[in-house]
Design a protein around this motif. Structure first.
Motif, PDB file in Angstrom:
ATOM      1  N   TYR A  84      39.084  39.570  27.822  1.00  0.00           N
ATOM      2  CA  TYR A  84      38.546  40.890  28.145  1.00  0.00           C
ATOM      3  C   TYR A  84      37.050  40.799  28.456  1.00  0.00           C
ATOM      4  O   TYR A  84      36.575  41.344  29.455  1.00  0.00           O
ATOM      5  CB  TYR A  84      38.801  41.877  27.010  1.00  0.00           C
ATOM      6  N   ALA A  85      36.317  40.104  27.601  1.00  0.00           N
ATOM      7  CA  ALA A  85      34.872  39.971  27.807  1.00  0.00           C
ATOM      8  C   ALA A  85      34.558  39.217  29.098  1.00  0.00           C
ATOM      9  O   ALA A  85      33.661  39.608  29.859  1.00  0.00           O
ATOM     10  CB  ALA A  85      34.236  39.257  26.613  1.00  0.00           C
ATOM     11  N   TYR A  86      35.303  38.179  29.372  1.00  0.00           N
ATOM     12  CA  TYR A  86      35.089  37.355  30.569  1.00  0.00           C
ATOM     13  C   TYR A  86      35.341  38.159  31.840  1.00  0.00           C
ATOM     14  O   TYR A  86      34.557  38.121  32.782  1.00  0.00           O
ATOM     15  CB  TYR A  86      36.019  36.146  30.487  1.00  0.00           C
ATOM     16  N   THR A  87      36.430  38.904  31.852  1.00  0.00           N
ATOM     17  CA  THR A  87      36.776  39.658  33.063  1.00  0.00           C
ATOM     18  C   THR A  87      35.972  40.936  33.227  1.00  0.00           C
ATOM     19  O   THR A  87      35.981  41.534  34.303  1.00  0.00           O
ATOM     20  CB  THR A  87      38.282  39.991  33.101  1.00  0.00           C
ATOM     21  N   ASN A  88      35.290  41.351  32.177  1.00  0.00           N
ATOM     22  CA  ASN A  88      34.478  42.567  32.265  1.00  0.00           C
ATOM     23  C   ASN A  88      32.985  42.298  32.195  1.00  0.00           C
ATOM     24  O   ASN A  88      32.199  43.237  32.127  1.00  0.00           O
ATOM     25  CB  ASN A  88      34.895  43.550  31.168  1.00  0.00           C
ATOM     26  N   ASP A  89      32.600  41.046  32.208  1.00  0.00           N
ATOM     27  CA  ASP A  89      31.185  40.678  32.202  1.00  0.00           C
ATOM     28  C   ASP A  89      30.565  41.111  33.535  1.00  0.00           C
ATOM     29  O   ASP A  89      30.978  40.633  34.594  1.00  0.00           O
ATOM     30  CB  ASP A  89      31.039  39.168  32.027  1.00  0.00           C
ATOM     31  N   PRO A  90      29.571  42.010  33.501  1.00  0.00           N
ATOM     32  CA  PRO A  90      28.973  42.488  34.752  1.00  0.00           C
ATOM     33  C   PRO A  90      28.376  41.372  35.613  1.00  0.00           C
ATOM     34  O   PRO A  90      28.346  41.486  36.833  1.00  0.00           O
ATOM     35  CB  PRO A  90      27.873  43.450  34.286  1.00  0.00           C
ATOM     36  N   ALA A  91      27.945  40.301  34.978  1.00  0.00           N
ATOM     37  CA  ALA A  91      27.366  39.184  35.737  1.00  0.00           C
ATOM     38  C   ALA A  91      28.427  38.392  36.495  1.00  0.00           C
ATOM     39  O   ALA A  91      28.112  37.677  37.444  1.00  0.00           O
ATOM     40  CB  ALA A  91      26.596  38.264  34.799  1.00  0.00           C
ATOM     41  N   LEU A  92      29.690  38.526  36.071  1.00  0.00           N
ATOM     42  CA  LEU A  92      30.771  37.742  36.676  1.00  0.00           C
ATOM     43  C   LEU A  92      31.792  38.593  37.425  1.00  0.00           C
ATOM     44  O   LEU A  92      32.476  38.097  38.304  1.00  0.00           O
ATOM     45  CB  LEU A  92      31.514  36.947  35.599  1.00  0.00           C
ATOM     46  N   ARG A  93      31.877  39.847  37.070  1.00  0.00           N
ATOM     47  CA  ARG A  93      32.978  40.701  37.526  1.00  0.00           C
ATOM     48  C   ARG A  93      33.212  40.689  39.032  1.00  0.00           C
ATOM     49  O   ARG A  93      34.324  40.570  39.498  1.00  0.00           O
ATOM     50  CB  ARG A  93      32.764  42.113  37.042  1.00  0.00           C
ATOM     51  N   TYR A  94      32.180  40.841  39.795  1.00  0.00           N
ATOM     52  CA  TYR A  94      32.329  40.820  41.252  1.00  0.00           C
ATOM     53  C   TYR A  94      31.591  39.640  41.860  1.00  0.00           C
ATOM     54  O   TYR A  94      31.221  39.659  43.011  1.00  0.00           O
ATOM     55  CB  TYR A  94      31.839  42.138  41.858  1.00  0.00           C
ATOM     56  N   GLY A  95      31.422  38.613  41.048  1.00  0.00           N
ATOM     57  CA  GLY A  95      30.711  37.434  41.496  1.00  0.00           C
ATOM     58  C   GLY A  95      31.573  36.203  41.364  1.00  0.00           C
ATOM     59  O   GLY A  95      32.784  36.239  41.583  1.00  0.00           O
ATOM     60  N   VAL A  96      30.932  35.131  40.964  1.00  0.00           N
ATOM     61  CA  VAL A  96      31.628  33.858  40.808  1.00  0.00           C
ATOM     62  C   VAL A  96      31.407  33.338  39.394  1.00  0.00           C
ATOM     63  O   VAL A  96      30.462  33.726  38.717  1.00  0.00           O
ATOM     64  CB  VAL A  96      31.142  32.814  41.838  1.00  0.00           C
ATOM     65  N   SER A  97      32.300  32.471  38.975  1.00  0.00           N
ATOM     66  CA  SER A  97      32.175  31.874  37.651  1.00  0.00           C
ATOM     67  C   SER A  97      32.653  30.436  37.720  1.00  0.00           C
ATOM     68  O   SER A  97      33.191  29.987  38.721  1.00  0.00           O
ATOM     69  CB  SER A  97      32.979  32.663  36.619  1.00  0.00           C
ATOM     70  N   PHE A 106      34.855  32.158  25.570  1.00  0.00           N
ATOM     71  CA  PHE A 106      35.734  31.813  24.453  1.00  0.00           C
ATOM     72  C   PHE A 106      34.946  31.463  23.203  1.00  0.00           C
ATOM     73  O   PHE A 106      35.369  31.781  22.092  1.00  0.00           O
ATOM     74  CB  PHE A 106      36.682  30.679  24.846  1.00  0.00           C
ATOM     75  N   GLU A 107      33.804  30.839  23.354  1.00  0.00           N
ATOM     76  CA  GLU A 107      32.963  30.537  22.193  1.00  0.00           C
ATOM     77  C   GLU A 107      32.404  31.810  21.580  1.00  0.00           C
ATOM     78  O   GLU A 107      32.378  31.955  20.350  1.00  0.00           O
ATOM     79  CB  GLU A 107      31.826  29.597  22.593  1.00  0.00           C
ATOM     80  N   ALA A 108      31.955  32.739  22.416  1.00  0.00           N
ATOM     81  CA  ALA A 108      31.392  33.993  21.894  1.00  0.00           C
ATOM     82  C   ALA A 108      32.454  34.788  21.138  1.00  0.00           C
ATOM     83  O   ALA A 108      32.176  35.350  20.070  1.00  0.00           O
ATOM     84  CB  ALA A 108      30.813  34.821  23.043  1.00  0.00           C
ATOM     85  N   ALA A 109      33.669  34.845  21.664  1.00  0.00           N
ATOM     86  CA  ALA A 109      34.728  35.618  21.020  1.00  0.00           C
ATOM     87  C   ALA A 109      35.241  34.961  19.746  1.00  0.00           C
ATOM     88  O   ALA A 109      35.621  35.648  18.798  1.00  0.00           O
ATOM     89  CB  ALA A 109      35.887  35.829  21.994  1.00  0.00           C
ATOM     90  N   SER A 110      35.237  33.639  19.721  1.00  0.00           N
ATOM     91  CA  SER A 110      35.804  32.928  18.571  1.00  0.00           C
ATOM     92  C   SER A 110      34.767  32.529  17.530  1.00  0.00           C
ATOM     93  O   SER A 110      35.116  32.240  16.390  1.00  0.00           O
ATOM     94  CB  SER A 110      36.529  31.661  19.042  1.00  0.00           C
TER      95      SER A 110
END
Length: 120
Positions: A84-97, A106-110
């Protein structure tokens, strides 16, 4: 994805999401049966980074299995929070990752250092 070498982060999720859809419809046993049906052993020797050709089948099946294993390592709650955090990160959402962005989510969530996992 930032470059083709990170295509597994996109296509692995595409394949895993099929399994997650079936898990939601039919339960955990069906999910595990689906994952077991993927020809992942055919691709065990392939690395996911810089694979050639870029859309090699390994990025789908092995990519899904890497994410499946990660789910087991960090647990369901952290796994789905990370997605959820990865797909909703404003820095990545409409960009590239890339793989590093995914690892950080995954580290931040876990709360775990997953360097060892992603180095494999």
């Amino acid at each position: 994805m930032r470059t083709w070498s990170h295509a597994w982060t996109k296509e692995g999720f595409a394949t895993l999401c099929e399994a997650l859809y079936f898990e939601d419809l039919y339960g955990a046993e069906y999910y595990h049966d689906y994952m077991e049906s993927l020809p992942y052993l055919n691709y065990g020797g392939f690395q996911l980074y810089n694979i050639n050709p870029p859309l090699h089948s390994a990025i789908y099946y092995k990519g899904a299995w890497v994410l499946h294993m990660l789910r087991h390592v960090i647990g369901d709650a952290a796994f789905f929070d990370a997605i959820y955090a990865y797909t909703n990160d404003p820095a990545l959402r409409y960009g590239v990752s890339d793989t590093e962005d995914l690892r950080q989510a995954f580290e931040a969530a876990s709360g775990m250092d997953l360097t060892w996992f992603f180095n494999e």
